[in-house]
Design a protein around this motif. Sequence first.
Motif, PDB file in Angstrom:
ATOM      1  N   LEU A  49       0.582  -1.406  -0.053  1.00  0.00           N
ATOM      2  CA  LEU A  49      -0.017  -0.298  -0.180  1.00  0.00           C
ATOM      3  C   LEU A  49       1.173   1.321  -0.080  1.00  0.00           C
ATOM      4  N   GLU A  50       0.256   2.095  -0.948  1.00  0.00           N
ATOM      5  CA  GLU A  50       0.840   3.331  -0.694  1.00  0.00           C
ATOM      6  C   GLU A  50       0.300   4.947  -0.349  1.00  0.00           C
ATOM      7  N   GLY A  51       0.775   5.534  -0.026  1.00  0.00           N
ATOM      8  CA  GLY A  51       0.288   6.917   0.238  1.00  0.00           C
ATOM      9  C   GLY A  51      -0.177   7.354   1.625  1.00  0.00           C
ATOM     10  N   GLY A  52      -0.186   8.137   2.352  1.00  0.00           N
ATOM     11  CA  GLY A  52      -0.379   7.873   3.944  1.00  0.00           C
ATOM     12  C   GLY A  52      -1.636   7.862   4.541  1.00  0.00           C
ATOM     13  N   PHE A  53      -1.619   7.864   5.572  1.00  0.00           N
ATOM     14  CA  PHE A  53      -2.397   7.236   6.574  1.00  0.00           C
ATOM     15  C   PHE A  53      -3.794   8.342   6.357  1.00  0.00           C
ATOM     16  N   ARG A  54      -4.828   7.993   6.814  1.00  0.00           N
ATOM     17  CA  ARG A  54      -6.003   8.394   6.903  1.00  0.00           C
ATOM     18  C   ARG A  54      -6.306   7.985   8.380  1.00  0.00           C
ATOM     19  N   HIS A  55      -6.690   8.818   9.414  1.00  0.00           N
ATOM     20  CA  HIS A  55      -7.329   8.019  10.395  1.00  0.00           C
ATOM     21  C   HIS A  55      -6.537   7.273  11.218  1.00  0.00           C
ATOM     22  N   GLY A  56      -5.959   6.924  10.673  1.00  0.00           N
ATOM     23  CA  GLY A  56      -4.770   6.398  11.280  1.00  0.00           C
ATOM     24  C   GLY A  56      -4.959   5.013  10.967  1.00  0.00           C
ATOM     25  N   ARG A  57      -5.192   5.103   9.731  1.00  0.00           N
ATOM     26  CA  ARG A  57      -5.370   3.923   8.441  1.00  0.00           C
ATOM     27  C   ARG A  57      -5.381   4.151   7.113  1.00  0.00           C
ATOM     28  N   ARG A  58      -5.441   3.259   5.854  1.00  0.00           N
ATOM     29  CA  ARG A  58      -5.166   3.242   4.492  1.00  0.00           C
ATOM     30  C   ARG A  58      -5.485   1.977   4.287  1.00  0.00           C
ATOM     31  N   GLU A  59      -5.640   1.651   3.049  1.00  0.00           N
ATOM     32  CA  GLU A  59      -6.439   0.337   2.585  1.00  0.00           C
ATOM     33  C   GLU A  59      -6.382   0.107   1.357  1.00  0.00           C
TER      34      GLU A  59
END
Length: 418
Positions: A49-59
């Motif tokens: 997975l790439e990109g930053g985390f949003r609200h402590g998660r990424r998917e």
Amino acid sequence: MRLLYLHQHYSAPEGATATRSHALAHALIRRGHSVTLACGRYEGAVTGLEGGFRHGRREGASEGLRLVEFDIPCGNAQGFAARGAAFGRYAARAARLALAGEWDLVIASSTPLTVALPALLARRLRGTPFLFEIRDPWPELPRAMGGVPGWALAGMEHLANAACRRAAAVVALSEGMAQTALNRGAAPEQVHVVPNGCDLDLFGPHIPAWRPVEAAPWEMLAVYAGAHGRANGLEQVLDAAALLMARGEHRIRLLLVGEGSEKPRLQAEATARGLHNVSFMPPLGKRRLASLLAGAQCGIHCLAPVAAFAEWTAPNKLMDYLAAGLPVVSNLPGQGERLLASQGPMGPCGMATPPGDATALADALAWMAANPSQRLAMGHAARDQAVRRWDRRLLARHFVAVAEAAARPSPLPSLVAA
């Protein structure tokens, strides 16, 4: 079916850690199931997975697998409190995910043992069945290792009992681990052994070989690839290296690949003792590791001399060595010793030495260096055993069958009685 797979330490093959959950999740997908896998940020793991985390998660999605990665760092170098906090945070985030979806089955893969908490909660509040996978038996191993507070061990006891008794199925990586589940009250018909397997495509003699510059062409390259923690007992490898140098043995290069809490100390000790036959490397992604093993002549499997390790561990690195066609020198008794001594069509595939015996470890390495033809025969036997007994694809089919049976509707015990 819609499956939620909870494994805090998940990694794709691009990472440096175990890829069992990656392989099993994709085996489930090939059977037509929809799989969401939730993990944290484990040291050495790569989710893709790439990109930053949003609200402590990424998917995101990878080859049909939906991945949810929580921004929760965890690694071998962390102290007890930091790791415990990471385990708790992951359990809390995973519980919200388990309760938010209409899952046919939750697969909870331990360690850490706290992964059972969201599965138990989903079972109680939503009636969702779960499969409990034991990769390392807790609290059995932490108790054997020592250094864990009594209150933590007591909490683990209650949680392990609940997980084993209330799971629709328990999958253990060894017969010894399966016995711990039975001892905790799991029904015998619900306990299954699905051992670690070999990735025969990723590792093997067909992979282009690579050797680090530290390894001279005339040296037998013996590789240890794995965690550098207290449980791994790698000071025994340094002691064996010192013995080899004292004997004037210059045909062997020992390469320790990986990371962990003990690595800085091991590096400093190797320098202080003038161990010029020992080299260190950072963790390697599985594909790069496959090339390194293809260029090596021997695999080293080492654990601290703890009696509980004999039947309660199932090291992934050992399967990688076998798949690569490497003879193995190990200090693990019990199942590891039996595996190496297995008298298949091509004979044994390695040598087992007594736990904690650096002299025996040095002797075995020296024998490997002095007997290249027998060493090569052991390597052929290792690959043969990997193909015949440990093909991950065949073992994955067993796991899928267990998961499918666990998800079938069945009357649940009273929640009050449970």
